[in-house]
Design an enzyme around this catalytic site. Structure first.
Site, mmCIF file in Angstrom:
data_model
loop_
_atom_site.group_PDB
_atom_site.id
_atom_site.type_symbol
_atom_site.label_atom_id
_atom_site.label_comp_id
_atom_site.label_asym_id
_atom_site.label_seq_id
_atom_site.Cartn_x
_atom_site.Cartn_y
_atom_site.Cartn_z
ATOM 1 N N SER A 41 -7.095 -18.298 7.516
ATOM 2 C CA SER A 41 -6.427 -18.717 8.750
ATOM 3 C C SER A 41 -7.219 -19.824 9.421
ATOM 4 O O SER A 41 -8.456 -19.831 9.380
ATOM 5 C CB SER A 41 -6.315 -17.531 9.711
ATOM 6 O OG SER A 41 -5.875 -17.979 10.972
ATOM 7 N N TYR A 99 -11.266 -10.919 13.745
ATOM 8 C CA TYR A 99 -10.301 -11.541 12.832
ATOM 9 C C TYR A 99 -10.772 -12.959 12.484
ATOM 10 O O TYR A 99 -10.809 -13.350 11.321
ATOM 11 C CB TYR A 99 -8.923 -11.584 13.493
ATOM 12 C CG TYR A 99 -7.850 -12.283 12.692
ATOM 13 C CD1 TYR A 99 -7.210 -11.641 11.634
ATOM 14 C CD2 TYR A 99 -7.459 -13.587 12.994
ATOM 15 C CE1 TYR A 99 -6.211 -12.286 10.901
ATOM 16 C CE2 TYR A 99 -6.468 -14.234 12.266
ATOM 17 C CZ TYR A 99 -5.846 -13.579 11.216
ATOM 18 O OH TYR A 99 -4.865 -14.224 10.495
ATOM 19 N N GLY A 100 -11.152 -13.718 13.512
ATOM 20 C CA GLY A 100 -11.593 -15.098 13.290
ATOM 21 C C GLY A 100 -12.815 -15.159 12.395
ATOM 22 O O GLY A 100 -12.879 -15.979 11.462
ATOM 23 N N VAL A 101 -13.784 -14.273 12.640
ATOM 24 C CA VAL A 101 -14.998 -14.290 11.817
ATOM 25 C C VAL A 101 -14.659 -13.848 10.388
ATOM 26 O O VAL A 101 -15.180 -14.400 9.416
ATOM 27 C CB VAL A 101 -16.111 -13.422 12.445
ATOM 28 C CG1 VAL A 101 -17.350 -13.385 11.555
ATOM 29 C CG2 VAL A 101 -16.487 -13.958 13.830
ATOM 30 N N SER A 102 -13.742 -12.868 10.270
ATOM 31 C CA SER A 102 -13.375 -12.414 8.910
ATOM 32 C C SER A 102 -12.736 -13.560 8.124
ATOM 33 O O SER A 102 -12.975 -13.712 6.925
ATOM 34 C CB SER A 102 -12.424 -11.203 8.960
ATOM 35 O OG SER A 102 -11.100 -11.577 9.326
ATOM 36 N N LYS A 103 -11.947 -14.389 8.788
ATOM 37 C CA LYS A 103 -11.283 -15.485 8.083
ATOM 38 C C LYS A 103 -12.276 -16.636 7.824
ATOM 39 O O LYS A 103 -12.185 -17.312 6.791
ATOM 40 C CB LYS A 103 -10.063 -15.968 8.861
ATOM 41 C CG LYS A 103 -8.944 -14.907 8.964
ATOM 42 C CD LYS A 103 -8.352 -14.544 7.599
ATOM 43 C CE LYS A 103 -7.115 -13.649 7.725
ATOM 44 N NZ LYS A 103 -6.499 -13.315 6.435
ATOM 45 N N ARG A 132 0.834 -1.209 0.000
ATOM 46 C CA ARG A 132 0.000 0.000 0.000
ATOM 47 C C ARG A 132 0.864 1.252 0.000
ATOM 48 O O ARG A 132 0.398 2.328 -0.328
ATOM 49 C CB ARG A 132 -0.998 -0.002 1.146
ATOM 50 C CG ARG A 132 -0.423 -0.162 2.516
ATOM 51 C CD ARG A 132 -1.545 -0.171 3.531
ATOM 52 N NE ARG A 132 -1.162 -0.873 4.744
ATOM 53 C CZ ARG A 132 -1.964 -1.077 5.749
ATOM 54 N NH1 ARG A 132 -3.210 -0.659 5.688
ATOM 55 N NH2 ARG A 132 -1.547 -1.712 6.823
ATOM 56 N N ASP A 133 2.125 1.100 0.373
ATOM 57 C CA ASP A 133 3.047 2.231 0.407
ATOM 58 C C ASP A 133 4.232 1.901 -0.502
ATOM 59 O O ASP A 133 4.973 0.951 -0.236
ATOM 60 C CB ASP A 133 3.509 2.446 1.862
ATOM 61 C CG ASP A 133 4.480 3.592 1.995
ATOM 62 O OD1 ASP A 133 4.072 4.655 2.474
ATOM 63 O OD2 ASP A 133 5.656 3.424 1.602
ATOM 64 N N ARG A 179 7.741 1.567 1.042
ATOM 65 C CA ARG A 179 7.956 0.305 1.781
ATOM 66 C C ARG A 179 8.149 -0.858 0.798
ATOM 67 O O ARG A 179 8.945 -1.763 1.026
ATOM 68 C CB ARG A 179 6.783 0.019 2.722
ATOM 69 C CG ARG A 179 6.767 0.957 3.939
ATOM 70 C CD ARG A 179 5.922 0.383 5.067
ATOM 71 N NE ARG A 179 4.497 0.479 4.838
ATOM 72 C CZ ARG A 179 3.693 1.426 5.337
ATOM 73 N NH1 ARG A 179 4.191 2.358 6.107
ATOM 74 N NH2 ARG A 179 2.403 1.423 5.098
HETATM 75 N N1 LIG Z 1 1.353 -14.719 10.892
HETATM 76 C C1 LIG Z 1 0.497 -15.713 11.174
HETATM 77 O O1 LIG Z 1 0.670 -16.477 12.148
HETATM 78 C C2 LIG Z 1 -0.704 -15.937 10.307
HETATM 79 C C3 LIG Z 1 -1.490 -17.079 10.581
HETATM 80 C C4 LIG Z 1 -2.603 -17.324 9.783
HETATM 81 C C5 LIG Z 1 -2.897 -16.452 8.743
HETATM 82 N N2 LIG Z 1 -2.124 -15.350 8.517
HETATM 83 C C6 LIG Z 1 -2.487 -14.466 7.407
HETATM 84 O O2 LIG Z 1 -1.370 -14.301 6.549
HETATM 85 C C7 LIG Z 1 -1.428 -13.010 5.905
HETATM 86 C C8 LIG Z 1 -0.118 -12.282 6.101
HETATM 87 O O3 LIG Z 1 0.074 -12.094 7.500
HETATM 88 P P1 LIG Z 1 1.484 -11.684 8.134
HETATM 89 O O4 LIG Z 1 1.676 -12.521 9.324
HETATM 90 O O5 LIG Z 1 2.526 -11.619 7.097
HETATM 91 O O6 LIG Z 1 1.111 -10.205 8.644
HETATM 92 P P2 LIG Z 1 2.048 -8.922 8.802
HETATM 93 O O7 LIG Z 1 3.435 -9.318 9.108
HETATM 94 O O8 LIG Z 1 1.310 -8.044 9.749
HETATM 95 O O9 LIG Z 1 2.043 -8.278 7.337
HETATM 96 C C9 LIG Z 1 0.835 -7.885 6.777
HETATM 97 C C10 LIG Z 1 1.075 -7.350 5.394
HETATM 98 O O10 LIG Z 1 -0.202 -6.990 4.856
HETATM 99 C C11 LIG Z 1 -0.135 -5.623 4.474
HETATM 100 N N3 LIG Z 1 -1.443 -5.009 4.584
HETATM 101 C C12 LIG Z 1 -2.282 -4.944 5.645
HETATM 102 N N4 LIG Z 1 -3.390 -4.283 5.309
HETATM 103 C C13 LIG Z 1 -3.247 -3.927 4.009
HETATM 104 C C14 LIG Z 1 -4.044 -3.211 3.089
HETATM 105 N N5 LIG Z 1 -5.246 -2.709 3.428
HETATM 106 N N6 LIG Z 1 -3.596 -3.043 1.825
HETATM 107 C C15 LIG Z 1 -2.397 -3.556 1.447
HETATM 108 N N7 LIG Z 1 -1.580 -4.200 2.277
HETATM 109 C C16 LIG Z 1 -2.007 -4.391 3.541
HETATM 110 C C17 LIG Z 1 0.897 -4.987 5.380
HETATM 111 O O11 LIG Z 1 1.337 -3.776 4.789
HETATM 112 P P3 LIG Z 1 1.906 -2.514 5.679
HETATM 113 O O12 LIG Z 1 3.363 -2.797 5.918
HETATM 114 O O13 LIG Z 1 1.664 -1.354 4.802
HETATM 115 O O14 LIG Z 1 1.121 -2.487 6.949
HETATM 116 C C18 LIG Z 1 1.939 -6.088 5.376
HETATM 117 O O15 LIG Z 1 2.686 -6.054 4.187
HETATM 118 C C19 LIG Z 1 -2.631 -12.302 6.530
HETATM 119 O O16 LIG Z 1 -3.743 -12.442 5.693
HETATM 120 C C20 LIG Z 1 -2.843 -13.069 7.832
HETATM 121 O O17 LIG Z 1 -4.161 -12.980 8.292
HETATM 122 C C21 LIG Z 1 -1.036 -15.079 9.274
#
Ligand SMILES: NC(=O)c1ccc[n+]([C@@H]2O[C@H](COP(=O)([O-])OP(=O)(O)OC[C@H]3O[C@@H](n4cnc5c(N)ncnc54)[C@H](OP(=O)(O)O)[C@@H]3O)[C@@H](O)[C@H]2O)c1
Length: 293
Positions: A141, A199-203, A43-44, A47
């Site tokens: 998730s 978060y849980g409901v969204s997933k 989004r940025d 970054r």
């Molecule tokens: N980590 C886990 O244990 C886990 C487990 C199950 C599922 N997941 C899923 O895996 C995916 C990635 O998670 P992660 O752990 O990598 O999370 P993260 O480290 O918090 O990174 C999230 C990424 O999504 C971007 N993002 C968030 N909102 C956005 C938006 N509106 N538009 C564009 N980019 C956006 C963030 O960008 P910015 O840097 O700009 O904020 C960042 O690049 C998610 O869908 C999460 O729900 C993660």
């Protein structure tokens, strides 16, 4: 996927850090001489560019601006794909996601804007651009499955119904919002003690949406739509929490869903670490006392 002569175009949303970044890193390392063109969604843009620099600035990775919670940004991204990238995508990985520990309506709306409505709109706008035998991967998730496990049988049946429509799913989401606002979650059947219920409901909604999308587009150009859980991974989303596995392993789980041959996957199904998962199953740990650190 596209023929071996054709360069595949792969978009990973939210790829400037975390799991999305690991997915892009692995794609870069796997890419052969006929390089994939990888659009690193961010989004940025600054970054995103920093992330590309961390990868050693490979020429086949382009920063691609996309705020997945914004309909304007999604429309703009679709135009850029049409004007700059020939109007085609081979693989779309809807990875961007957010979590919130707040139990307010505003927090729930914010979480759903990215985790549910954003994915839905992106898929509506970009699915016509997916090439024959291409793929859409919705990063969901296991928390969605745990949340439904704690919910009433009535809600479980609604979310998992094989005839659920998008309108009915949107109505379920709206009911959830109004119950958050009026503090009636238990009354309508949401009984999870998890501190990140929205978060849980969204997933859970995203996993259900994936099945609907797969059903609606079934047979269209051989495109598969699948959901995947990366597992509990060490990213900023879980900052300060114990027991998470390396993000690189979570990226493998996502890439299994993105790259496995179509005949090894079921359209609309939910995967984790290469295995098909149910839509509803219990959380193996007691997370009720988890708090944001
Ligand atoms: N980590 C886990 O244990 C886990 C487990 C199950 C599922 N997941 C899923 O895996 C995916 C990635 O998670 P992660 O752990 O990598 O999370 P993260 O480290 O918090 O990174 C999230 C990424 O999504 C971007 N993002 C968030 N909102 C956005 C938006 N509106 N538009 C564009 N980019 C956006 C963030 O960008 P910015 O840097 O700009 O904020 C960042 O690049 C998610 O869908 C999460 O729900 C993660």
């Amino acid at each position: 996927m596209a023929s071996t002569q054709q360069q595949r175009i792969i978009l990973v949303t939210g790829a400037n850090r975390g799991l999305g970044f690991e997915v892009v890193k692995k794609l870069v390392n796997q890419s052969t001489s006929n390089k994939d063109l990888i659009l690193l969604g961010t989004r940025d843009l600054k970054r995103g560019q920093d992330a590309i620099n961390q990868l050693g600035s490979p020429s086949n990775v382009h920063a691609f601006q996309l705020d997945t919670s914004s309909s304007d940004s999604i429309a703009q991204a679709a135009n850029v794909i049409k004007q700059k990238y020939g109007g085609k995508l081979d693989i779309l990985i809807n990875n961007a996601g957010i979590v919130s520990m707040e139990q307010t309506l505003d927090a729930a709306r914010e979480v759903f804007a990215t985790n549910y409505y954003g994915v839905k709109l992106i898929n509506q706008q970009l699915s016509p651009l997916i090439r024959e035998n291409g793929r859409i991967v919705n990063v969901a998730s296991e928390v969605g499955a745990w949340t439904l496990y704690d919910a009433s049988v009535d809600l479980q049946n609604k979310y998992t119904s094989s005839s659920l429509t998008e309108e009915q799913l949107d109505a379920l989401v709206k009911d959830f919002f109004s119950a958050v606002e009026t503090n009636r979650l238990e009354e309508i059947g949401y009984r999870s003690k998890l501190p990140f219920q929205a978060y849980g409901v969204s997933k859970a909604a995203l996993i259900a949406l994936t099945r609907i999308e797969a059903r609606s587009w079934s047979g269209a150009k051989g495109v598969l739509v699948v959901a995947v859980c990366p597992g509990y991974c060490d990213t900023d989303m879980n900052k300060g929490r114990q027991g998470a596995r390396p993000a690189a392993i979570g990226a493998d789980s996502i890439l299994h869903a993105a790259l496995s041959p179509a005949n090894e996957l079921e359209n609309g199904a939910f995967y984790q670490d290469g295995k098909k998962q149910a839509q509803v199953f219990p959380c193996p740990m007691d997370l009720s006392k988890m708090s944001q650190q």
